[in-house]
Scaffold this motif. Sequence first.
Motif, PDB file in Angstrom:
ATOM      1  N   GLY A  11     -55.793  15.754  13.567  1.00 47.08           N
ATOM      2  CA  GLY A  11     -55.268  14.444  13.203  1.00 47.08           C
ATOM      3  C   GLY A  11     -53.749  14.436  13.144  1.00 47.08           C
ATOM      4  O   GLY A  11     -53.099  13.491  13.599  1.00 47.08           O
ATOM      5  N   ALA A  12     -53.157  15.519  12.603  1.00 47.45           N
ATOM      6  CA  ALA A  12     -51.695  15.602  12.513  1.00 47.45           C
ATOM      7  C   ALA A  12     -51.053  15.794  13.885  1.00 47.45           C
ATOM      8  O   ALA A  12     -49.933  15.328  14.120  1.00 47.45           O
ATOM      9  N   LEU A  13     -51.751  16.484  14.776  1.00 48.58           N
ATOM     10  CA  LEU A  13     -51.213  16.661  16.132  1.00 48.58           C
ATOM     11  C   LEU A  13     -51.138  15.332  16.883  1.00 48.58           C
ATOM     12  O   LEU A  13     -50.284  15.160  17.763  1.00 48.58           O
ATOM     13  N   ALA A  14     -52.027  14.416  16.570  1.00 50.02           N
ATOM     14  CA  ALA A  14     -52.007  13.072  17.167  1.00 50.02           C
ATOM     15  C   ALA A  14     -51.980  13.136  18.693  1.00 50.02           C
ATOM     16  O   ALA A  14     -51.151  12.491  19.337  1.00 50.02           O
ATOM     17  N   ALA A  30     -56.538  32.997  17.175  1.00 51.52           N
ATOM     18  CA  ALA A  30     -57.148  32.064  16.224  1.00 51.52           C
ATOM     19  C   ALA A  30     -56.893  30.609  16.606  1.00 51.52           C
ATOM     20  O   ALA A  30     -57.682  29.718  16.257  1.00 51.52           O
ATOM     21  N   LEU A  31     -55.813  30.337  17.331  1.00 49.51           N
ATOM     22  CA  LEU A  31     -55.472  28.965  17.698  1.00 49.51           C
ATOM     23  C   LEU A  31     -56.369  28.416  18.799  1.00 49.51           C
ATOM     24  O   LEU A  31     -56.349  27.211  19.074  1.00 49.51           O
ATOM     25  N   LEU A  32     -57.161  29.281  19.436  1.00 54.60           N
ATOM     26  CA  LEU A  32     -58.102  28.805  20.450  1.00 54.60           C
ATOM     27  C   LEU A  32     -59.178  27.916  19.838  1.00 54.60           C
ATOM     28  O   LEU A  32     -59.900  27.219  20.568  1.00 54.60           O
ATOM     29  N   GLN A  33     -59.283  27.909  18.509  1.00 53.87           N
ATOM     30  CA  GLN A  33     -60.203  26.981  17.837  1.00 53.87           C
ATOM     31  C   GLN A  33     -59.762  25.530  17.989  1.00 53.87           C
ATOM     32  O   GLN A  33     -60.559  24.618  17.789  1.00 53.87           O
ATOM     33  N   ILE A  34     -58.479  25.330  18.310  1.00 51.39           N
ATOM     34  CA  ILE A  34     -57.914  23.987  18.381  1.00 51.39           C
ATOM     35  C   ILE A  34     -57.885  23.538  19.842  1.00 51.39           C
ATOM     36  O   ILE A  34     -57.184  24.143  20.664  1.00 51.39           O
ATOM     37  N   PRO A  35     -58.635  22.511  20.213  1.00 50.31           N
ATOM     38  CA  PRO A  35     -58.692  22.098  21.624  1.00 50.31           C
ATOM     39  C   PRO A  35     -57.342  21.750  22.216  1.00 50.31           C
ATOM     40  O   PRO A  35     -57.138  21.865  23.425  1.00 50.31           O
ATOM     41  N   GLU A  36     -56.388  21.327  21.385  1.00 48.51           N
ATOM     42  CA  GLU A  36     -55.065  20.926  21.897  1.00 48.51           C
ATOM     43  C   GLU A  36     -54.196  22.107  22.315  1.00 48.51           C
ATOM     44  O   GLU A  36     -53.123  21.896  22.900  1.00 48.51           O
ATOM     45  N   PRO A 330     -60.744  28.748   6.346  1.00 46.52           N
ATOM     46  CA  PRO A 330     -59.520  28.595   7.143  1.00 46.52           C
ATOM     47  C   PRO A 330     -58.673  29.855   7.123  1.00 46.52           C
ATOM     48  O   PRO A 330     -58.429  30.433   6.060  1.00 46.52           O
ATOM     49  N   ASP A 331     -58.233  30.296   8.295  1.00 50.77           N
ATOM     50  CA  ASP A 331     -57.382  31.476   8.380  1.00 50.77           C
ATOM     51  C   ASP A 331     -55.919  31.081   8.196  1.00 50.77           C
ATOM     52  O   ASP A 331     -55.583  29.900   8.085  1.00 50.77           O
ATOM     53  N   LEU A 332     -55.045  32.077   8.178  1.00 46.74           N
ATOM     54  CA  LEU A 332     -53.646  31.780   7.897  1.00 46.74           C
ATOM     55  C   LEU A 332     -52.947  31.059   9.042  1.00 46.74           C
ATOM     56  O   LEU A 332     -51.939  30.368   8.825  1.00 46.74           O
ATOM     57  N   PHE A 333     -53.457  31.158  10.275  1.00 52.46           N
ATOM     58  CA  PHE A 333     -52.877  30.396  11.384  1.00 52.46           C
ATOM     59  C   PHE A 333     -53.165  28.903  11.190  1.00 52.46           C
ATOM     60  O   PHE A 333     -52.270  28.060  11.368  1.00 52.46           O
ATOM     61  N   LEU A 334     -54.400  28.574  10.846  1.00 52.39           N
ATOM     62  CA  LEU A 334     -54.731  27.175  10.582  1.00 52.39           C
ATOM     63  C   LEU A 334     -53.970  26.661   9.367  1.00 52.39           C
ATOM     64  O   LEU A 334     -53.433  25.543   9.378  1.00 52.39           O
ATOM     65  N   ASP A 335     -53.915  27.473   8.315  1.00 57.46           N
ATOM     66  CA  ASP A 335     -53.185  27.059   7.114  1.00 57.46           C
ATOM     67  C   ASP A 335     -51.712  26.810   7.419  1.00 57.46           C
ATOM     68  O   ASP A 335     -51.119  25.824   6.952  1.00 57.46           O
ATOM     69  N   HIS A 336     -51.097  27.715   8.173  1.00 54.50           N
ATOM     70  CA  HIS A 336     -49.673  27.551   8.484  1.00 54.50           C
ATOM     71  C   HIS A 336     -49.431  26.273   9.279  1.00 54.50           C
ATOM     72  O   HIS A 336     -48.505  25.508   8.971  1.00 54.50           O
ATOM     73  N   LEU A 337     -50.239  26.047  10.306  1.00 58.63           N
ATOM     74  CA  LEU A 337     -50.035  24.862  11.139  1.00 58.63           C
ATOM     75  C   LEU A 337     -50.254  23.596  10.324  1.00 58.63           C
ATOM     76  O   LEU A 337     -49.491  22.626  10.445  1.00 58.63           O
ATOM     77  N   ASN A 338     -51.262  23.610   9.474  1.00 56.47           N
ATOM     78  CA  ASN A 338     -51.521  22.466   8.603  1.00 56.47           C
ATOM     79  C   ASN A 338     -50.327  22.219   7.682  1.00 56.47           C
ATOM     80  O   ASN A 338     -49.841  21.084   7.543  1.00 56.47           O
ATOM     81  N   ALA A 339     -49.821  23.289   7.047  1.00 53.94           N
ATOM     82  CA  ALA A 339     -48.681  23.145   6.134  1.00 53.94           C
ATOM     83  C   ALA A 339     -47.428  22.694   6.873  1.00 53.94           C
ATOM     84  O   ALA A 339     -46.675  21.840   6.384  1.00 53.94           O
ATOM     85  N   ALA A 340     -47.176  23.273   8.053  1.00 53.09           N
ATOM     86  CA  ALA A 340     -45.969  22.944   8.801  1.00 53.09           C
ATOM     87  C   ALA A 340     -45.969  21.503   9.306  1.00 53.09           C
ATOM     88  O   ALA A 340     -44.905  20.915   9.518  1.00 53.09           O
ATOM     89  N   LEU A 341     -47.162  20.923   9.475  1.00 49.95           N
ATOM     90  CA  LEU A 341     -47.261  19.529   9.914  1.00 49.95           C
ATOM     91  C   LEU A 341     -47.349  18.565   8.736  1.00 49.95           C
ATOM     92  O   LEU A 341     -47.618  17.380   8.908  1.00 49.95           O
ATOM     93  N   GLY A 342     -47.117  19.093   7.507  1.00 57.60           N
ATOM     94  CA  GLY A 342     -47.058  18.241   6.329  1.00 57.60           C
ATOM     95  C   GLY A 342     -48.380  18.014   5.643  1.00 57.60           C
ATOM     96  O   GLY A 342     -48.477  17.176   4.742  1.00 57.60           O
ATOM     97  N   GLY A 343     -49.419  18.761   6.035  1.00 52.61           N
ATOM     98  CA  GLY A 343     -50.735  18.570   5.446  1.00 52.61           C
ATOM     99  C   GLY A 343     -50.900  19.296   4.118  1.00 52.61           C
ATOM    100  O   GLY A 343     -50.026  20.049   3.680  1.00 52.61           O
ATOM    101  N   GLN A 344     -52.047  19.063   3.504  1.00 56.10           N
ATOM    102  CA  GLN A 344     -52.407  19.716   2.254  1.00 56.10           C
ATOM    103  C   GLN A 344     -53.575  20.660   2.513  1.00 56.10           C
ATOM    104  O   GLN A 344     -54.323  20.485   3.482  1.00 56.10           O
TER     105      GLN A 344
END
Length: 442
Positions: A11-14, A30-36, A330-344
């Motif tokens: 959602g944050a990647l839009a 780990a980022l291969l989980q994200i289709p984008e 959630p692994d630390l790659f997902l957590d980092h990307l979520n945090a860096a995009l302003g998520g909680q």
Amino acid sequence: MTKRAIDAIRGALAERRLVWFGIRGEDGEALLQIPELEASYSIIAPLRSGRLREESNVALEQISRRRPDLDRYDIDLDPHPSAREFSARLMREVSGRCVMMTYRPSRLISELAFSMSDTMTLAGLFKDRQQAFEYKPWVETALAARGILGLDWRYVADQHLGRAQRMVAGGRPHILRASRTSGGVGIALAETEADVERLWRQDPDSFVAVAPFLDPTVPINFSGVVFDDGSVRLHPASVQLIGIPSCTQRRFGYCGNDFSAIKTLGDDVLAQVDAMGRAIGEWLHEERYRGVFGVDALVDGGAVRFVEINARFQGSSAPSAEIAHALDVPDLFLDHLNAALGGQPTDSGQTIAEWTASQPDLAHVVLHNTTGADLVRDPDVPLSPRSRGVRLAQLPEAGVPLADGAAICRVTLDRSVTESGFALDEPAERLVADLRRAFVSA
């Protein structure tokens, strides 16, 4: 739980493409989980995935035809045409609407983020801001003021070298350390006054940090992620592998992590690790740091002593993510990307003790070129470990020379390999010896 984190990130990647920039492409698995995810750029070891187009899955070593020592190499200082070609290809990659996530910031990425700001968003800190958190004297002083137990560093000016010599005059070895270090580079052991003079470094800071050498200790490592709301999610702890002669030529060189051996350290130690991680995360948040961080510490008797913050991903990040996947959190790659995009955070996370109780047995060992000369893979020697539960990664292509100190490969095992962190058990040593036979002088 993982699905909620991925949905939040998407959602944050839009609908923007995700580009990974790592020192090792394979760390971004780990980022291969994200289709984008559509592109991976790295210094060595391109990401192993048939999903990415070949022209968007690039490692500098494929262009330069040489694998550098990552602890000494800096792409920002590389004047060679291969580095310029790599940078040009990366610039073309981010000319479309995208988000870039990095293993660690660099000047190159900061320059791209500013010059390509119409199309590229950086998911993380700019280099000049992140670099402050790599300056160890400031970090140590700030954390000591908050009551975090450290190593009693003293900062000795170059002009006062004699003061450091007097520290070792009583026969107690001391550590000499530069203000910025990586992978064991910039750290030395002085056992005599003559050692101090021989090892003293002339750094831009004009001083060196000096502390008593503690022995015996157990080196440990763990990670966390700081979110915008002040939440801190911690990730698995491990016993760190340091200075093992069969794996590195550096006295304090990094050689991997044993996530199984951490289970032997006891509940009180794990509680101290957890408290330290949350206190460090709180300080980082106050200093406006967001995203992933790592911590190195030493278990000294029953006490956990802080050693350093890594304001970035670490060598332990990929196996840490593998553990999280096995537990569907959630692994630390997902957590980092979520945090860096302003998520909680999408859940409250686990304590270090909870991770330790549930995580599967896992260790990884990083082999480096210790010969003092270039090595290449011998195509006539098969690389097929005889043991079950052993996986190889980050192998160089045939014919690509490995510089002195460069990583040969990473070996992941479904078991513990150490008790102390400073030595491997016999089966692991035999495995390392077998793997080394597949590499010969260039």
